[in-house]
Design an enzyme around this catalytic site. Structure first.
Site, PDB file in Angstrom:
ATOM      1  CE  LYS A  71      -2.563   0.278   3.600  1.00 36.56           C
ATOM      2  NZ  LYS A  71      -1.649   1.126   4.395  1.00 36.56           N
ATOM      3  CB  THR A  73       5.247   0.077  -2.437  1.00 37.08           C
ATOM      4  OG1 THR A  73       6.088  -0.387  -1.376  1.00 37.08           O
ATOM      5  CG2 THR A  73       6.016   0.031  -3.742  1.00 37.08           C
ATOM      6  NE  ARG A  94      -0.070   5.165   8.957  1.00 38.20           N
ATOM      7  CZ  ARG A  94      -0.333   3.944   9.429  1.00 38.20           C
ATOM      8  NH1 ARG A  94      -0.718   3.798  10.681  1.00 38.20           N
ATOM      9  NH2 ARG A  94      -0.214   2.882   8.658  1.00 38.20           N
ATOM     10  CE  LYS A 105       2.757  -2.016   9.232  1.00 36.04           C
ATOM     11  NZ  LYS A 105       3.577  -0.930   8.654  1.00 36.04           N
ATOM     12  CG  PHE A 301      -3.554  -2.462   9.279  1.00 35.83           C
ATOM     13  CD1 PHE A 301      -2.469  -3.245   8.921  1.00 35.83           C
ATOM     14  CD2 PHE A 301      -3.584  -1.950  10.565  1.00 35.83           C
ATOM     15  CE1 PHE A 301      -1.446  -3.523   9.814  1.00 35.83           C
ATOM     16  CE2 PHE A 301      -2.554  -2.220  11.465  1.00 35.83           C
ATOM     17  CZ  PHE A 301      -1.501  -3.005  11.088  1.00 35.83           C
ATOM     18  CG  PHE A 381       4.088  -9.795  -6.256  1.00 33.68           C
ATOM     19  CD1 PHE A 381       5.094 -10.080  -5.343  1.00 33.68           C
ATOM     20  CD2 PHE A 381       3.139  -8.841  -5.910  1.00 33.68           C
ATOM     21  CE1 PHE A 381       5.153  -9.441  -4.109  1.00 33.68           C
ATOM     22  CE2 PHE A 381       3.183  -8.194  -4.684  1.00 33.68           C
ATOM     23  CZ  PHE A 381       4.194  -8.492  -3.782  1.00 33.68           C
ATOM     24  CD1 TRP A 409       9.066  -3.067  -4.176  1.00 34.80           C
ATOM     25  CD2 TRP A 409       9.596  -4.454  -5.855  1.00 34.80           C
ATOM     26  NE1 TRP A 409      10.088  -3.879  -3.741  1.00 34.80           N
ATOM     27  CE2 TRP A 409      10.437  -4.742  -4.751  1.00 34.80           C
ATOM     28  CE3 TRP A 409       9.743  -5.207  -7.029  1.00 34.80           C
ATOM     29  CZ2 TRP A 409      11.397  -5.736  -4.780  1.00 34.80           C
ATOM     30  CZ3 TRP A 409      10.706  -6.204  -7.060  1.00 34.80           C
ATOM     31  CH2 TRP A 409      11.524  -6.461  -5.953  1.00 34.80           C
TER      32      TRP A 409
END
Length: 556
Positions: A71, A73, A94, A105, A301, A381, A409
């Site tokens: 998220k 990224t 954040r 994490k 989240f 991916f 990414w």
């Protein structure tokens, strides 16, 4: 591919003064923390008051899994991609907490070629905001025990103190403690405990405050416990809100940094999303919206936690009206929601994927309930097959939702151009009809049950005797007319972390309700939620190192 920290250390950074200049800010508007990071002075916002506010795009995600969703990224890469296609975009996210950074994490600076930099600084201390919040928090904790030791004029009942201490580290041994041992000179023994600093009410307050004096006012309203007669006791009663605010005078100023592609990024505040409201500060968001045409922000989240709180809490307090929402999903995570184990995710499995898409569909339904148009971002991916990607596309098209591949990414902003164009199309052609899910003045149980039914899909809510008594007390004390902040597992839409996909036939269990009077909401504790995490068997801290030249390695 290189590690995140290798990519970040090889980046060609611009001096932060140049980044500020891109936004129309002057050097005098900044308080420099070296060459590559700065705080923006609060009075700048007043100067920008006549500026039009740009569009606001919220990035959220499906229910998290160990397979990863990406998220942050995606948030960073989308901001870079929007600038690549000619938009003036700014990112607002954040700050990372040291607990998760040293735990399992990881940090919160993005990944691959979609990162904010300087990555090491951002993930380790940064400008000291979280430490300042921890010290302000612990000043109040110290004042409580000192007041009792010095005669207890406020008649505080030590057994009804609700304000714990705080430290920004995952340390399970501190969850439950006893303080005041060692004789009368050390105070009176009582049970206590620690929160992780990002779960502190002061963190939530700082992120919801619109200015320094509002911060002070909100801090003064913190309820630390109750008297022997059952009356609430506040930080204002202890006369320390001024000193606490003084400790936060710099922490409230938003931090300005950049991405790998020199896109401006505000990184400020870091409340936990499964306990607090999980969004960056109101101040950073407002700066960003005044300085850019499009602000890309995120909430913690899945959409059932972060997005719900962004809409119902942050947007309510800050008078924000989100223009679009990006819902991030991965083929891998959707297959896990469909029952595939982590070890088997590389194998094509259309049946499991179709079942797992039910999780995505539920989150889209939830976003629609707030009237905000959505775009689905498939964070690609290498093992994703064309058949799997096509299945998700067709499902989204059937739901009338735009879907775009994101490869930020691996490719940075270039890999996010399809997503950026999809977002711009929504911003230009679909009007947001944003609305809250509930009336904040509704009864406490009505608000809880609305979220449980509408967002989680629960059949009902079961309240413990403790929760029932707390609701009655808060209603009697005048704390009923505020939003509710649901504390729930991030691993399921339900409050049972083992229920994947789109659970049905379940009820939500409310264990207790905590008052955050300063922040302005009630924290509803459901299921096994911890306010102090623990380190895993092999914490990330074991991989982090530094050489004689001060170069850090192993940080992701």
């Amino acid at each position: 591919m290189k590690s995140d920290i290798q990519i970040a250390q090889e980046a060609a950074m611009k001096e932060i003064i140049e980044i500020a200049d891109q936004l129309g800010l002057k050097e005098d508007d900044l308080e420099l923390y070296g060459k590559y990071k700065a705080k923006v002075k609060l009075d700048v916002l007043q100067r920008l008051s006549d500026n039009n506010e740009g569009k606001l795009v919220l990035v959220t995600a499906i229910t998290p899994t160990p397979a990863g969703e990406g998220k942050t990224t995606t948030t960073v890469g989308l901001g870079e991609a929007l600038n690549r296609i000619g938009k003036n975009a700014v990112i607002a996210i954040r700050e990372p907490s040291l607990g998760p950074t040293m735990g399992i994490k990881g940090g919160a600076a993005g990944g691959g070629y979609a990162q904010v930099i300087p990555m090491e600084d951002i993930n380790l201390h940064f400008t000291g905001d979280i430490h300042a919040i921890g010290i302000a928090h612990n000043l109040l904790a110290a004042a409580i025990d000192n007041h009792i030791k010095q005669g207890n004029k406020l008649n505080i009942d030590p057994t009804q103190i609700t304000f714990k201490r705080a430290v920004d580290m995952n340390d399970r041994a501190l969850r439950n403690t006893v303080v005041g041992l060692g004789g009368s000179k050390n105070g009176y023994p009582r049970e206590d405990g620690f929160l992780i600093t990002v779960a502190s009410e002061i963190m939530a307050i700082l992120c919801l405050a619109n200015n320094l004096m509002e911060l002070k006012e909100k801090i003064g309203k913190i309820v630390i416990g109750y008297t022997y007669d059952g009356d609430s006791v506040t930080a204002h009663d202890l006369k320390v809100e001024g000193a606490m605010t003084a400790l936060l005078k710099d922490a409230i100023k938003p931090n300005l940094v950049q991405t790998l592609e020199n896109t401006p990024a505000f990184i400020h505040g870091g409340p936990f999303a499964n306990i607090a409201h999980g969004c960056n500060s109101v101040m950073a968001t407002k700066f960003s919206m005044k300085l850019g045409d499009i602000t890309v922000t995120e909430a913690g989240f899945g959409a059932d936690l972060g997005a719900e709180k962004f809409y119902n809490i942050k947007s309510r307090f800050a008078d924000l009206k989100p223009d679009a929402t990006v819902l991030v999903a991965t083929i891998r995570a959707l297959k896990m929601h469909g029952g595939v184990s982590l070890d088997d995710l590389k194998e094509e499995n259309l049946d499991a994927l179709e079942k797992g898409i039910e999780n995505l569909e539920k989150h889209l339904e939830n976003v629609n309930k707030f009237g905000v148009p959505a775009v689905v971002a498939i964070n690609r991916f290498p093992d994703d097959t064309e058949a799997e990607l096509e299945l998700v596309r067709k499902k989204c098209e059937k739901l009338g939702v735009k879907v775009a591949l994101s490869e930020v990414w691996a490719k940075g902003g270039e890999g996010g151009e399809e997503l950026a164009n999809a977002v711009v199309d929504v911003l230009e052609n679909k009007e947001s009809k944003f609305k809250f899910l509930y009336d904040e003045k509704a009864p406490i149980k009505d608000k809880i049950e609305t979220i449980a039914a509408e967002i989680y899909g629960a059949d009902g809510v079961d309240y413990s005797d403790t929760a029932q008594a707390q609701i009655k007390k808060f209603e009697e004390q005048g704390y009923a007319d505020i939003p509710v902040c649901m504390a729930k597992t991030q691993s399921s839409i339900s409050d049972n972390p083992n229920l994947k996909g789109r659970p049905t036939g379940f009820r939500i269990s409310v264990n207790q309700i905590n008052l955050s009077a300063g922040a302005g909401f009630l924290v509803v504790m459901t299921g096994p939620v911890l306010t102090m995490p623990g380190l895993p068997e092999r914490p990330s801290a074991e991989d982090i190192d530094i050489d004689a030249n001060g170069k850090i390695s192993g940080l992701f």
